[in-house]
Write a protein that holds these residues in place. Sequence first.
Motif, PDB file in Angstrom:
ATOM      1  N   ARG A 168       0.890  -4.961  -6.300  1.00 32.43           N
ATOM      2  CA  ARG A 168       1.748  -3.798  -6.023  1.00 32.43           C
ATOM      3  C   ARG A 168       1.527  -2.848  -4.665  1.00 32.43           C
ATOM      4  NH1 ARG A 168       3.724  -6.672  -8.619  1.00 32.43           N
ATOM      5  NH2 ARG A 168       4.229  -6.663 -11.149  1.00 32.43           N
ATOM      6  N   VAL A 169       2.357  -2.190  -4.252  1.00 33.24           N
ATOM      7  CA  VAL A 169       2.499  -1.204  -3.270  1.00 33.24           C
ATOM      8  C   VAL A 169       1.816  -0.267  -3.773  1.00 33.24           C
ATOM      9  CG1 VAL A 169       3.685   0.226  -1.704  1.00 33.24           C
ATOM     10  CG2 VAL A 169       4.526  -2.095  -1.967  1.00 33.24           C
ATOM     11  N   VAL A 170       0.784   0.183  -3.004  1.00 27.46           N
ATOM     12  CA  VAL A 170       0.046   1.559  -3.456  1.00 27.46           C
ATOM     13  C   VAL A 170       0.136   2.739  -2.627  1.00 27.46           C
ATOM     14  CG1 VAL A 170      -2.306   2.330  -3.968  1.00 27.46           C
ATOM     15  CG2 VAL A 170      -1.826   0.112  -4.459  1.00 27.46           C
ATOM     16  N   VAL A 171       0.329   3.873  -3.194  1.00 30.84           N
ATOM     17  CA  VAL A 171       0.635   5.000  -2.297  1.00 30.84           C
ATOM     18  C   VAL A 171      -0.470   6.012  -2.653  1.00 30.84           C
ATOM     19  CG1 VAL A 171       2.232   7.087  -1.875  1.00 30.84           C
ATOM     20  CG2 VAL A 171       3.219   4.882  -2.272  1.00 30.84           C
ATOM     21  N   GLY A 172      -1.225   6.643  -1.478  1.00 38.04           N
ATOM     22  CA  GLY A 172      -2.286   7.489  -1.661  1.00 38.04           C
ATOM     23  C   GLY A 172      -2.355   8.402  -0.859  1.00 38.04           C
ATOM     24  N   ASP A 218       6.827  -0.943  -9.835  1.00 31.65           N
ATOM     25  CA  ASP A 218       6.984  -1.447  -8.312  1.00 31.65           C
ATOM     26  C   ASP A 218       5.715  -0.764  -7.416  1.00 31.65           C
ATOM     27  OD1 ASP A 218       9.601  -2.951  -8.539  1.00 31.65           O
ATOM     28  OD2 ASP A 218      10.083  -0.976  -9.432  1.00 31.65           O
ATOM     29  N   GLN A 219       5.576   0.368  -7.762  1.00 35.03           N
ATOM     30  CA  GLN A 219       4.522   0.894  -6.908  1.00 35.03           C
ATOM     31  C   GLN A 219       3.614   1.857  -7.812  1.00 35.03           C
ATOM     32  OE1 GLN A 219       5.822   3.473  -3.370  1.00 35.03           O
ATOM     33  NE2 GLN A 219       7.895   3.407  -4.229  1.00 35.03           N
ATOM     34  N   ILE A 220       2.335   1.813  -7.257  1.00 32.40           N
ATOM     35  CA  ILE A 220       1.554   3.007  -7.923  1.00 32.40           C
ATOM     36  C   ILE A 220       1.234   4.021  -6.923  1.00 32.40           C
ATOM     37  CG2 ILE A 220      -1.091   3.247  -8.581  1.00 32.40           C
ATOM     38  CD1 ILE A 220      -1.155   0.143  -9.408  1.00 32.40           C
ATOM     39  N   GLY A 267      11.200   0.491   0.469  1.00 31.11           N
ATOM     40  CA  GLY A 267      11.440  -0.543   1.465  1.00 31.11           C
ATOM     41  C   GLY A 267      10.171  -1.400   1.642  1.00 31.11           C
ATOM     42  N   LEU A 268       9.007  -1.043   1.515  1.00 37.03           N
ATOM     43  CA  LEU A 268       7.965  -2.028   1.360  1.00 37.03           C
ATOM     44  C   LEU A 268       7.876  -3.003   0.145  1.00 37.03           C
ATOM     45  CD1 LEU A 268       4.936   0.273   2.581  1.00 37.03           C
ATOM     46  CD2 LEU A 268       6.082  -1.776   3.957  1.00 37.03           C
ATOM     47  N   VAL A 269       8.223  -2.448  -1.019  1.00 35.86           N
ATOM     48  CA  VAL A 269       8.632  -3.283  -2.131  1.00 35.86           C
ATOM     49  C   VAL A 269       9.586  -4.450  -1.935  1.00 35.86           C
ATOM     50  CG1 VAL A 269       9.363  -3.436  -4.486  1.00 35.86           C
ATOM     51  CG2 VAL A 269       7.863  -1.670  -3.944  1.00 35.86           C
ATOM     52  N   LYS A 270      10.543  -4.023  -1.280  1.00 38.32           N
ATOM     53  CA  LYS A 270      11.752  -5.120  -0.946  1.00 38.32           C
ATOM     54  C   LYS A 270      11.259  -6.229   0.002  1.00 38.32           C
ATOM     55  CE  LYS A 270      15.325  -1.776  -1.960  1.00 38.32           C
ATOM     56  NZ  LYS A 270      16.409  -0.906  -1.464  1.00 38.32           N
ATOM     57  N   ARG A 271      10.442  -5.580   1.070  1.00 35.35           N
ATOM     58  CA  ARG A 271      10.027  -6.683   2.033  1.00 35.35           C
ATOM     59  C   ARG A 271       8.646  -7.474   1.607  1.00 35.35           C
ATOM     60  NH1 ARG A 271      11.264  -2.086   5.061  1.00 35.35           N
ATOM     61  NH2 ARG A 271       8.998  -1.371   5.351  1.00 35.35           N
ATOM     62  N   GLY A 272       8.425  -7.498   0.301  1.00 36.63           N
ATOM     63  CA  GLY A 272       7.076  -8.092  -0.165  1.00 36.63           C
ATOM     64  C   GLY A 272       5.709  -7.710   0.191  1.00 36.63           C
ATOM     65  N   LYS A 273       5.565  -6.582   0.342  1.00 35.82           N
ATOM     66  CA  LYS A 273       4.150  -5.771   0.714  1.00 35.82           C
ATOM     67  C   LYS A 273       3.187  -6.193  -0.456  1.00 35.82           C
ATOM     68  CE  LYS A 273       2.386  -4.221   3.594  1.00 35.82           C
ATOM     69  NZ  LYS A 273       1.298  -4.845   4.387  1.00 35.82           N
ATOM     70  N   GLY A 274       3.934  -6.117  -1.671  1.00 38.45           N
ATOM     71  CA  GLY A 274       2.921  -6.133  -2.814  1.00 38.45           C
ATOM     72  C   GLY A 274       2.286  -7.403  -2.694  1.00 38.45           C
ATOM     73  N   GLY A 287      -1.308  -1.296   5.504  1.00 37.82           N
ATOM     74  CA  GLY A 287       0.323  -0.899   5.843  1.00 37.82           C
ATOM     75  C   GLY A 287       0.879  -0.347   4.551  1.00 37.82           C
ATOM     76  N   ASN A 288      -0.021   0.215   3.904  1.00 39.76           N
ATOM     77  CA  ASN A 288       0.667   0.808   2.566  1.00 39.76           C
ATOM     78  C   ASN A 288       0.891   2.440   3.027  1.00 39.76           C
ATOM     79  OD1 ASN A 288       0.517  -1.075   0.026  1.00 39.76           O
ATOM     80  ND2 ASN A 288      -1.162  -1.720   1.372  1.00 39.76           N
ATOM     81  N   PRO A 289       1.702   3.197   2.298  1.00 39.33           N
ATOM     82  CA  PRO A 289       1.988   4.530   2.567  1.00 39.33           C
ATOM     83  C   PRO A 289       0.908   5.467   2.212  1.00 39.33           C
ATOM     84  CG  PRO A 289       3.811   3.169   1.318  1.00 39.33           C
ATOM     85  CD  PRO A 289       2.729   2.465   1.049  1.00 39.33           C
ATOM     86  N   VAL A 290       0.714   6.604   3.091  1.00 37.73           N
ATOM     87  CA  VAL A 290      -0.301   7.638   2.819  1.00 37.73           C
ATOM     88  C   VAL A 290       0.577   9.003   2.985  1.00 37.73           C
ATOM     89  CG1 VAL A 290      -2.467   6.350   3.271  1.00 37.73           C
ATOM     90  CG2 VAL A 290      -0.980   7.617   5.219  1.00 37.73           C
TER      91      VAL A 290
END
Length: 277
Positions: A203-207, A180-182, A242-249, A221-224
Amino acid sequence: MEQVLDAWDDQIVINTVHNLHAHYRDSEIYEELNRMVYDHVDGFVHMGQVSEGLFQNEYPETKRNPHEVIPHGRYEVFDNGVSREEARRRLGLGQKSHVVLAFGALRHPEELRLLMEGLRIFSEPKKKLVVAGRLAWANNKVHTGALRGYHSLRSIARPVQFYFGAIDNDEVQYFLNACDQIVIPRKDILNSGDVTLGFTFGRVVVGPKCGVVQEVLEETGNPVYDPESPESLANALNEGVGLVKRGKGEQNRVYAEKFMDWGDIARKHIEFYKSVR
């Protein structure tokens, strides 16, 4: 080395800036080598705006050279034909799990500790971490300290699945489509192919808040997160849920198709090479 560099004087040499320093190998010798090479380079390509400023601040003598910003191209080389369900069955992952993927080498015990603590604090009840790649230090061998960290990670956060070693190209799609996230567990970094890889697969990416990684993730608009704070990493992962659920990927996939297209990137490189000549 001097003979090699002297031979470059009859060539047009372009340097693509991926890192400011060698990962966990920085030394006076590397610094001297970098300056020797950059003194013979005619132009520099950066993968983000922030890279140009950081690089010129580190190597002010390169300000006399032309610099160009050209983004990292998307990973069209990998197959992408398996479904989420099929990918999870292949990797033995639950269909209802929230899967976070750390893809690629972990280069230092501190990166493993960051993952370990961040995952422990991450509040998603169905969390699952998949670590796919090498646990490798500067000598490119698995370190006993990393293995101790691996066992510690398993004891603190049991929903962890490890795949040690290089991942074959035809296997990449299973890891990317299953997650779901990287997450990019780096303490100090300029660029990371995982940003583009995650975007390519939607995919949503967290960095970390570092370099071009931060620039691209904040722009899209991806999490840092603060790389010195496991709590910050956990908060970023929570935001990612939350971003995965809102279609950010899917938005990331569209971004990659629009701004990371190899046709455009190749054209920009050719134009820059011609301008340097």
